[in-house]
Write a protein that holds these residues in place. Structure first.
Motif, PDB file in Angstrom:
ATOM      1  N   TYR A   1      13.302 -21.626  59.761  1.00  0.00           N
ATOM      2  CA  TYR A   1      12.369 -20.486  59.851  1.00  0.00           C
ATOM      3  C   TYR A   1      11.001 -20.368  59.687  1.00  0.00           C
ATOM      4  CZ  TYR A   1      11.142 -15.071  58.951  1.00  0.00           C
ATOM      5  OH  TYR A   1      10.581 -13.537  59.226  1.00  0.00           O
ATOM      6  N   ILE A   2      10.134 -20.257  59.799  1.00  0.00           N
ATOM      7  CA  ILE A   2       9.089 -20.405  60.504  1.00  0.00           C
ATOM      8  C   ILE A   2       8.003 -19.462  59.977  1.00  0.00           C
ATOM      9  CG2 ILE A   2       7.185 -21.789  61.332  1.00  0.00           C
ATOM     10  CD1 ILE A   2       8.898 -23.486  63.255  1.00  0.00           C
ATOM     11  N   ILE A   3       6.686 -19.571  59.633  1.00  0.00           N
ATOM     12  CA  ILE A   3       5.663 -18.373  58.530  1.00  0.00           C
ATOM     13  C   ILE A   3       4.755 -19.501  59.583  1.00  0.00           C
ATOM     14  CG2 ILE A   3       5.509 -16.761  57.648  1.00  0.00           C
ATOM     15  CD1 ILE A   3       7.394 -16.931  55.649  1.00  0.00           C
ATOM     16  N   GLU A   4       3.791 -18.626  60.290  1.00  0.00           N
ATOM     17  CA  GLU A   4       2.989 -18.715  60.252  1.00  0.00           C
ATOM     18  C   GLU A   4       1.295 -18.311  59.976  1.00  0.00           C
ATOM     19  OE1 GLU A   4       1.767 -18.364  65.005  1.00  0.00           O
ATOM     20  OE2 GLU A   4       3.649 -20.005  65.411  1.00  0.00           O
ATOM     21  N   ASP A   5       0.663 -18.842  59.600  1.00  0.00           N
ATOM     22  CA  ASP A   5      -0.438 -17.973  59.624  1.00  0.00           C
ATOM     23  C   ASP A   5      -0.568 -17.207  58.458  1.00  0.00           C
ATOM     24  OD1 ASP A   5      -1.326 -18.643  61.820  1.00  0.00           O
ATOM     25  OD2 ASP A   5      -1.936 -16.395  62.856  1.00  0.00           O
TER      26      ASP A   5
END
Length: 596
Positions: free
Chosen positions: A228-232
């Motif tokens: 699970y990747i969260i950008e910005d």
């Protein structure tokens, strides 16, 4: 004289001629020397040029050896080609993941194990421009699904935007676009319906509350070992930033309260994944965070990895004895309480103050089983010591012809000691406690297996005890829809929690009959049913349970009435915390270990 003069003239002429000839030879020699020097200089320049070329070729060779292109097999053409890097695909699609953020540096490492995995399911929140969708369609070799969530005025025609990229057609049929708002629960449910996913990327609104809300709702839709990747995440640092999608960012900034900052909230998970080292298997700040095994912070990115089945299997929540003296649990309680208080602004429930919980313990001990029974008591008290209920009052009843000294279980209060009796003695006390304290939660346990020692009894007891002391059960919030919580609820052959250990809302317990009255009423009812239908053959054939009335375990009479008691009201809303088939007299579904 005339002859002598002539000889002298001839000699002089010869001398002049010799000198002239010598000068010409020297000149020619000098010219030759100059020519040879020029040739040498030209050769030296050529040599230098060749050396420089070799140097460049050697440097290029070293670079190619340090980062070779990955060969892949083109199944259609059966040829070997060079697979483009994720950076190259990002450049071709024009996504800001490369041009602005340079996420290729992290993604090249994180996503590599999934690139050639068969039938990958990928989800990205934030698909409006279509550029990143083209990236993912082209990056994965054989995806089963590349799903994008689009929002806003640019959402229409994302499929066409991806198709216009013109180079990602081999997996074009795997692309699916949905429209929705990531801050809405119905949107999250619709996305999960397409899972479970191997990878989820949040490149959506970047509003901190949306980031946490989406993560909590989508973690259960991630496969074991998934990313699970969260950008910005930069938006959590904006002291006064622009509005995005109509949302402002109040209260954010470096070092802001976790109540408003996604960065600060997610930092708390570093402590959660180290729960073993602080002797608290219940340490949790967000729903589902017990399934997170790894947290990675990169530039403007955060990656979470869900535990694999193997990791969960070997993840024993145990605390080395020496640590109990160096970890102050009251500080852990305060930290966890403060951490959970900040959840409310992310639309995630967490009680501002812990619920008052009382524990009721039925202990059966005789002279014949004292050693085994006390060992079980110690084991169950260990579950309590490492839970949030370590300081909750425990009320216990002794049943049997021996009343030994109880192990240290402060704070504990003895309700009574009886030579004979059953679970109704302790459950009756629990019932009266709830009448006096309708807003509390109550926990009921007993030392199952003290009379009959079997491996299945041991396995079941540990499963049941862990469940009722788990954070999922003991942190049941008001209005959660759960009246009771146990390892597993079964509706057949009677509504019950097999093994009869549970957590219950006192407000629900107060709707039940008193345990003593319930047992008597149940037996009276069964006798009436038998008498009313003893001559009705059709009824007997239709209702096969009729013939099982003589089996108390099937209809909940005699001592088995107490197993059905807490689940006996028609309005009961039971919740359970483990998978499996723990029902009826069958305990085969009990997990073989405590890794769940």
């Amino acid at each position: 004289k005339a002859i002598l003069k002539g000889v002298v003239v001839v000699v002089l002429i010869l001398l002049v001629l010799v000198q002239v000839l010598n000068q010409r030879t020297v000149a020619r020699s000098f010219e030759s020397f100059l020519e040879k020097s020029k040739e040498y200089n030209d050769s030296e320049g050529e040599l230098k040029r060749l050396v420089e070329e070799l140097r460049h070729e050697n440097k290029a060779l070293k670079m190619s050896q340090s980062s070779p292109a990955k060969p892949i097999k083109n199944k259609k053409d059966n040829v070997t080609t060079d697979q483009p890097s994720i950076a190259e695909i990002m450049q071709r699609t024009g996504t800001d993941k490369y041009s602005t953020h340079h996420y290729d540096r992290s993604y090249s490492r994180w996503l590599a194990p999934f690139r050639s995995k068969k039938d990958v399911k990928f989800l990205e929140i934030g698909a409006d421009s279509g550029k990143s969708m083209a990236l993912w369609v082209d990056y994965f070799d054989t995806p089963e699904l590349v799903l994008g969530l689009a929002y806003g005025k640019d959402a229409a025609g994302v499929d066409n935007k991806v198709d216009s990229q013109g180079f990602a057609r081999q997996n074009q049929d795997k692309l699916k676009i949905m429209w929705g708002d990531q801050s809405k629960e119905e949107t999250m449910d619709a996305l999960c319906g397409n899972g479970p996913f191997d990878i989820i990327v949040d490149d959506g609104s970047h509003v901190p509350s949306h980031v946490i809300f989406s993560m909590v709702h989508l973690l259960p839709c991630l496969v074991p070992g998934g990313l699970y990747i969260i950008e910005d995440v930069e938006t959590s640092y904006w002291d006064k930033g622009p509005s995005l999608f109509g949302y402002d960012f109040p209260g954010v900034g470096i070092g802001a309260s976790p109540r408003y900052s996604a960065i600060e909230k997610l930092k708390q998970l570093i402590d959660v994944i180290n729960r073993n080292e602080i002797c608290r298997d219940d340490l949790s700040v967000l729903p589902g965070d017990e399934n997170i095994c790894e947290v990675s912070f990169s530039s403007n990115l955060i990656k979470f990895q869900k535990c694999t089945d193997q990791e969960m299997a070997v993840r024993k929540y145990s605390c080395l004895q020496w640590k109990t003296g160096v970890v102050h649990q009251d500080k852990v309680d305060e930290w966890m309480r403060n951490a959970r208080e900040t959840n409310s602004d992310f639309n995630i429930y967490a009680p501002e103050e812990p619920r008052n919980v009382s524990i009721f313990y039925n202990i059966f001990i005789t002279q014949n089983n004292s050693q085994q029974a006390l060992h079980i008591v110690e084991e169950q008290l260990d579950f309590r010591r490492t839970s949030t209920l370590a300081n909750s009052t425990l009320y216990y009843t002794h049943i049997g012809n021996l009343t030994p000294k109880m192990p240290d279980c402060r704070p504990c209060k003895r309700l009574g000691a009886y030579k004979e009796g059953a679970e109704n003695l302790t459950l009756q006390a629990l019932y009266h406690h709830c009448l006096a304290h309708p807003s509390e939660l109550v926990v009921y346990i007993h030392n199952k297996g003290s009379y009959t020692r079997t491996d299945s009894n041991d396995r079941l007891r540990r499963t049941l005890t862990k469940a009722v002391f788990s954070s999922q059960c003991v942190m049941m919030p008001h209005g959660s829809g759960c009246d009771t919580c146990s390892a597993r609820f079964t509706p057949f052959p009677l509504a019950a929690s097999p093994g009869n250990m549970f957590v219950a809302e006192c407000s629900y317990v107060n709707t039940l009959m008193a345990p003593n009255d319930f047992g008597k009423s149940k037996e009276k009812l069964m006798r009436e049913v038998m008498a009313r239908n003893e001559n009705d053959t059709a009824f007997q054939e239709t209702h096969r349970w009729y013939w099982q009335v003589q089996r108390p375990s099937w209809v909940g009479t005699k001592r088995f009435a107490m197993e059905q008691w807490v689940q006996s009201h028609p309005s009961v809303q039971p919740c359970d915390v483990i998978p499996g088939n723990l029902w009826g007299g069958h305990y085969k579904g009990a997990p073989s270990d405590l890794s769940w």
